[in-house]
Structures are given as structure tokens and as C-alpha cells.
Design a protein around this motif. Structure first.
Motif, short mmCIF file in Angstrom:
data_model
loop_
_atom_site.label_atom_id
_atom_site.label_comp_id
_atom_site.label_asym_id
_atom_site.label_seq_id
_atom_site.Cartn_x
_atom_site.Cartn_y
_atom_site.Cartn_z
N LEU A 1 0.84 -1.46 -0.21
CA LEU A 1 0.05 0.37 0.09
C LEU A 1 0.71 1.05 0.36
O LEU A 1 0.31 1.94 -0.19
N GLN B 1 3.52 2.07 -2.29
CA GLN B 1 3.26 2.39 -3.90
C GLN B 1 2.55 3.60 -3.98
O GLN B 1 1.37 4.52 -3.61
N THR C 1 -3.68 -1.43 -6.86
CA THR C 1 -2.64 -2.19 -6.24
C THR C 1 -2.67 -3.36 -6.87
O THR C 1 -3.66 -3.83 -7.28
N SER C 2 -1.82 -4.33 -6.35
CA SER C 2 -1.75 -5.89 -6.99
C SER C 2 -1.43 -6.69 -5.96
O SER C 2 -0.81 -6.68 -4.66
N ARG D 1 -6.71 0.09 -3.74
CA ARG D 1 -5.97 0.67 -3.33
C ARG D 1 -6.49 1.33 -1.35
O ARG D 1 -6.72 1.34 -0.41
#
Length: 208
Positions: free
Chosen positions: A47, A49, A57-58, A119
């Protein structure tokens, strides 16, 4: 004089029942199965980024699937994996692992990445100030067992676990987390053969 013919008949019946009992026991030992062990080895949902163009996000994860049967293979149908925010308030994402075959006493590691996760949704559920939270994960599939040259019918597997995470979000426990069932369980031949064996013993008692 004693009826020797009747005694011989009784011994034949006794031998027949004993042979059937041994056969039933052998079949029970040969056909009983153990469900695969499903473990979550990795869970990472960053989280921290920063991006000016996307708020996505991934989630990266890894499953370990173990066939504990000594002489039976396992055919897995597609495996559906679902991740949730705490209290199952939102679905984070789903991932499907393609079907595959696993030999006896073998382990398989399956990696997956779920992209395009909001996110903000995860951030609202993420723990703060170094605290921890539980993120549920569900796994659902069906399996068939290979016994000698034959395949059994399909048996459903539905297991789940709670992943303890910190704010980054990453799995706290470095050990694999075992997914367990609290609902449907794999039926095995054990019960069927036990029922057959019990009926066999009742038949023997009725004869004698």
C-alpha cells in the motif's frame, strides 16, 4: 454319530466369511483417501506505492498444495482463491489456478497475482500504528483421486483461513498457514467400506 457333513459346511462358511472380511479390510485400506493439504505460503499487498496516474495495487500470493496419499494421485479441477478485507466487508479479488495432476506424496507451489485492486478500499481496512488485522482467504475446488488405473468421482474442497497482516500489508507469520474446512469435507471410501464391513459381520452372525 455326529454329523460330520454339517461341521464341514460350518467350517466352509466360516472360512468364506473370514476371507470376505480380509478382502473388505484390504479394499478399505486400498481405497481410503486423505484430502490434500492447502497452505498459504505468501501474502503481500503493498500500500506504500505512489502513483499519479493510478490508485491501484496488486496482491501477490503463493499456495502450497500437498498430496499426503502414499499411493494415490490427485486430479485438481480449477482452484478458485478469494481474498477479503477484515470481517469480509469487501472482496479484494479472485484468482483461478488452472487444473493439474499431482502424483502421490508430491507438493506443488502455485503463485498468483491479482491486479487492479483499489488501494483506498484496502487502506481503509488496513491496520494502523503497527497493529495487526485478519484478512480472510477462501479456496474452493474439486478433486478426483487416481487409484491404480481408475479415477474416483469428484469431491468438493472448501477451505479457509485468516491471514494475520501488518500495515504494509504482509503476512506476519513466516510459516505456512493451513487452510481448513468448517463446512463441506471430502468424503472418502473409508465410510463406505466400513459400512460394508459392518454388514459383513452382521451376515456372519446371522449365519452362525
Amino acid at each position: 454319530m455326529p454329523d460330520s457333513g454339517g461341521g464341514g459346511c460350518g467350517r466352509c462358511c466360516c472360512n468364506f466369511i473370514f476371507t470376505l472380511g480380509l478382502t473388505a479390510l484390504f479394499m478399505w485400506l486400498s481405497l481410503r483417501t486423505s484430502s490434500p493439504n492447502c497452505l498459504l505460503s505468501k501474502f503481500y499487498l503493498p500500500l506504500d506505492q505512489t502513483s499519479n496516474s493510478s490508485n491501484l495495487t496488486s496482491l501477490e500470493f503463493e499456495l502450497t498444495l500437498k498430496n499426503t496419499n502414499k499411493d494415490k494421485g490427485v486430479y485438481y479441477d480449477p482452484i478458485n482463491v478469494t481474498f477479503y478485507t477484515p470481517n469480509r466487508s469487501h472482496v479484494i479479488g479472485n484468482f483461478t489456478i488452472t487444473k493439474f495432476y499431482q502424483g502421490h506424496k508430491k507438493s506443488a507451489r502455485k503463485n498468483g497475482t491479482i491486479s487492479n485492486i483499489d488501494r483506498d478500499v484496502v487502506s481503509q481496512a488496513a491496520p494502523a500504528n503497527g497493529s495487526m488485522a485478519l484478512f480472510p482467504v477462501d479456496l474452493a475446488t474439486s478433486v478426483r483421486y487416481k487409484i491404480l488405473m481408475f479415477k474416483t468421482k469428484r469431491y468438493k474442497i472448501r477451505v479457509e483461513a485468516n491471514v494475520e497482516v501488518i500495515a504494509t500489508i504482509i503476512k506476519v507469520n513466516h510459516k505456512d498457514i493451513k487452510l481448513k474446512s468448517n463446512a463441506d469435507k471430502i468424503r472418502s471410501y473409508c465410510g463406505q467400506m466400513g459400512f460394508f464391513f459392518a454388514n459383513l459381520l452382521v451376515l456372519g452372525l446371522l449365519i452362525f
